[in-house]
Design a protein around this motif. Structure first.
Motif, mmCIF file in Angstrom:
data_model
loop_
_atom_site.group_PDB
_atom_site.id
_atom_site.type_symbol
_atom_site.label_atom_id
_atom_site.label_comp_id
_atom_site.label_asym_id
_atom_site.label_seq_id
_atom_site.Cartn_x
_atom_site.Cartn_y
_atom_site.Cartn_z
ATOM 1 N N SER A 1 -0.837 0.031 -4.470
ATOM 2 C CA SER A 1 -1.846 0.335 -3.861
ATOM 3 C C SER A 1 -2.964 0.912 -5.739
ATOM 4 O O SER A 1 -4.324 0.784 -5.053
ATOM 5 N N ASP B 1 -11.814 12.490 -10.682
ATOM 6 C CA ASP B 1 -11.054 12.507 -9.326
ATOM 7 C C ASP B 1 -12.418 11.625 -8.289
ATOM 8 O O ASP B 1 -12.085 11.465 -7.141
ATOM 9 N N VAL C 1 10.200 -1.554 -2.546
ATOM 10 C CA VAL C 1 8.850 -0.933 -1.726
ATOM 11 C C VAL C 1 8.563 0.552 -2.037
ATOM 12 O O VAL C 1 7.067 0.121 -3.094
ATOM 13 N N ILE C 2 9.130 1.373 -3.019
ATOM 14 C CA ILE C 2 7.952 1.895 -2.429
ATOM 15 C C ILE C 2 7.602 1.977 -4.357
ATOM 16 O O ILE C 2 6.097 2.538 -4.820
ATOM 17 N N PHE C 3 8.172 1.844 -5.788
ATOM 18 C CA PHE C 3 7.066 1.176 -6.738
ATOM 19 C C PHE C 3 6.755 0.249 -6.661
ATOM 20 O O PHE C 3 5.132 -0.140 -6.566
ATOM 21 N N GLY D 1 4.789 -0.615 -3.278
ATOM 22 C CA GLY D 1 4.003 0.109 -3.227
ATOM 23 C C GLY D 1 3.307 1.248 -3.729
ATOM 24 O O GLY D 1 1.628 0.543 -3.588
ATOM 25 N N ILE D 2 3.139 1.901 -4.642
ATOM 26 C CA ILE D 2 2.574 2.413 -6.009
ATOM 27 C C ILE D 2 1.639 1.199 -6.694
ATOM 28 O O ILE D 2 0.481 1.745 -6.513
ATOM 29 N N ILE E 1 15.191 -0.110 -1.996
ATOM 30 C CA ILE E 1 14.185 1.442 -2.005
ATOM 31 C C ILE E 1 13.007 1.670 -3.587
ATOM 32 O O ILE E 1 11.588 1.483 -3.609
ATOM 33 N N LEU E 2 13.668 0.647 -4.266
ATOM 34 C CA LEU E 2 13.276 0.851 -5.924
ATOM 35 C C LEU E 2 12.038 -0.122 -5.693
ATOM 36 O O LEU E 2 10.417 0.306 -5.771
ATOM 37 N N PHE F 1 -6.622 1.869 -3.683
ATOM 38 C CA PHE F 1 -6.489 3.103 -2.795
ATOM 39 C C PHE F 1 -5.284 3.589 -3.393
ATOM 40 O O PHE F 1 -5.725 5.886 -2.415
ATOM 41 N N TRP F 2 -6.110 4.296 -5.097
ATOM 42 C CA TRP F 2 -5.775 5.646 -5.218
ATOM 43 C C TRP F 2 -7.376 6.208 -5.814
ATOM 44 O O TRP F 2 -6.815 7.716 -5.809
ATOM 45 N N GLN F 3 -8.099 6.131 -5.109
ATOM 46 C CA GLN F 3 -9.468 5.977 -5.420
ATOM 47 C C GLN F 3 -9.962 6.925 -3.903
ATOM 48 O O GLN F 3 -9.564 6.497 -3.358
ATOM 49 N N THR F 4 -10.659 7.948 -3.623
ATOM 50 C CA THR F 4 -10.909 8.707 -2.723
ATOM 51 C C THR F 4 -12.077 8.279 -2.409
ATOM 52 O O THR F 4 -13.016 7.799 -2.783
ATOM 53 N N GLU F 5 -12.160 8.266 -0.689
ATOM 54 C CA GLU F 5 -12.889 7.447 -0.101
ATOM 55 C C GLU F 5 -14.279 8.333 -0.624
ATOM 56 O O GLU F 5 -15.213 7.976 -0.596
#
Lengths: 282, 147
Positions: B23, B109, B15-17, B19-20, B12-13, B28-32
């Motif tokens: 990203s 943002d 995969v999720i960390f 992934g963060i 879990i750690l 991928f944190w930036q808004t389109e």
């Protein structure tokens, strides 16, 4: 010398889960605080563009309709939400809703408040206040919440749920951005957690409702060996979601959050009786 | 096949960390939408040097915390206002189809945050942030960007 299958007397819970809960809670809190500081001209630059929305996989669910119909994201939603949603789903297909049991900070804080309630009321009374019949009906309410969120978001193309979202309120209560309704819902949940474990998860969480469906076909699941099981039913008493594990051979309940507490030494004293496994007869 | 909690936690750690972190490193944190708005209005998200922009448009949606506008260039824009309780407390209730003049800036943002919105039909000005970009609602001090 007679060999015993009993576990050593030192009772251990699932420590790894507790560590991850604290880790992810701290990570999300840090990112949220930093987001406020950056807007004030401070904070750490490497986290500057991160907001709670960027790290919320449920945002990926909310934006799905717009993504499929218009090819764009809802405002505030980032591609990272969709990526995280995909990863959470992969984990859920394999292991069940581990996001709920191991990662979700709102679930964790309810659990921490629940520990106070358990201490105050005792394990037998805590988490058993709502009459069973009413409880079993209320547990389907979260599917209604999910349906409403999906419909209202698709119809308005905005994050309608933010006004009610206790998760958003938890990490924005200091900014003034959280709606009063969301703050009241959060407060209610925390107070209820002193009597009932994870009330939001059980009765209202739309993301939990969606992930809970993976319990029906997940690869790894909780299995109980009836031949070595002894009366006591601690697995059912200690289950945060009140699943009667002692009456199942395979747990496929839509409310299971894969916390694995029922498999722990603290819960079941007999080795290899409640296990987390794949394959075998159902 | 059995799996213990330590192995599951490690998966879990990772995969999720992972992934963060991935990203974040890939942007991928930036808004389109935010990038689109920045390009459209010349703001620069994340560098603390926002410029104040005034634009006119027609309201095509209001969700209590933000306005969807169609601008004169036929562009669709989302305008971030304040929390719903504040917007309601100042009597802000625009109608779909109403013309508005919005002054604001692109925040960190990448969203367009309103400082003032003028309802063209009545000439009434509604204020959401001060000249420094700081929110005017209680508890929101210091929450704005820096135009």
């Amino acid at each position: 010398m007679k060999q015993t299958n009993r576990r050593p007397s030192r009772k251990r819970g699932i420590w790894m889960r507790k560590v991850l809960q604290v880790f992810f809670f701290a990570l999300i809190a840090l990112i949220s605080v930093n987001h406020t500081l950056v807007q004030n001209g401070g904070g750490w630059d490497f986290l500057a563009s991160a907001s709670l929305h960027a790290l919320c996989p449920f945002g990926g669910v909310e934006t799905t309709y717009q993504l499929l119909t218009a090819g764009t994201f809802l405002h505030k939603i980032r591609a990272s939400s969709v990526i995280l949603l995909s990863l959470v789903f992969i984990l859920a297909f394999l292991f069940g809703p581990v996001f709920c049991g191991w990662i979700c900070p709102l679930g964790s804080i309810q659990e921490w408040y629940g520990k106070l309630g358990r201490k105050w009321l005792g394990s037998k009374r805590y988490n058993h206040f709502i009459p069973a019949k009413l409880d079993s009906i209320l547990r389907y309410a979260r599917y209604g919440v999910l349906a409403w969120v999906l419909y209202a978001t698709a119809a308005s193309a905005t994050l309608v749920f933010q006004e009610y979202d206790p998760y958003f309120a938890l990490f924005h209560f200091w900014t003034g951005e959280a709606a009063t309704t969301a703050l009241l819902i959060l407060l209610t949940i925390l107070l209820m957690s002193l009597l009932v474990e994870r009330p939001w998860c059980k009765y209202a969480c739309p993301f939990g409702a969606l992930l809970g469906l993976t319990n029906l076909f997940r690869v790894f699941t909780i299995r109980r060996r009836a031949e070595t099981c002894r009366p006591g039913h601690a697995c059912a008493t200690l289950c945060p979601m009140n699943i009667p594990v002692s009456q199942r051979t395979v747990v496929r309940d839509h409310q299971c959050i894969s916390c694995l507490e029922c498999t722990s030494e603290a819960c079941c004293p007999i080795r290899e009786t409640v296990v987390f496994s794949a394959g075998g007869a159902e | 096949m059995k799996l213990n909690s330590t192995t599951l936690g490690t998966i879990i750690l990772l995969v999720i960390f992972g992934g963060i972190a991935a990203s974040a490193s890939m942007g991928f944190w930036q808004t389109e939408g935010g990038e689109h708005q920045n390009r459209a209005h010349g703001g620069e998200a994340g560098d603390g040097s926002h410029t104040t922009v005034t634009l006119r448009g027609i309201v095509n949606g209001y969700d209590l915390s933000g306005l969807s506008l169609t601008t004169g260039e036929n562009q669709s824009l989302y305008i971030q206002l304040g929390p719903s309780h504040y917007n309601q407390s100042i009597g802000f209730a625009p109608q779909v189809g109403e013309g508005v003049t919005v002054t604001g800036f692109i925040d960190h943002d990448g969203l367009f945050s309103a400082m003032t919105v003028i309802l063209n039909s009545t000439g009434v000005t509604h204020s959401f942030r001060d000249a420094g970009g700081h929110p005017l609602w209680p508890g929101g001090n210091g929450n704005g960007g820096h135009p």
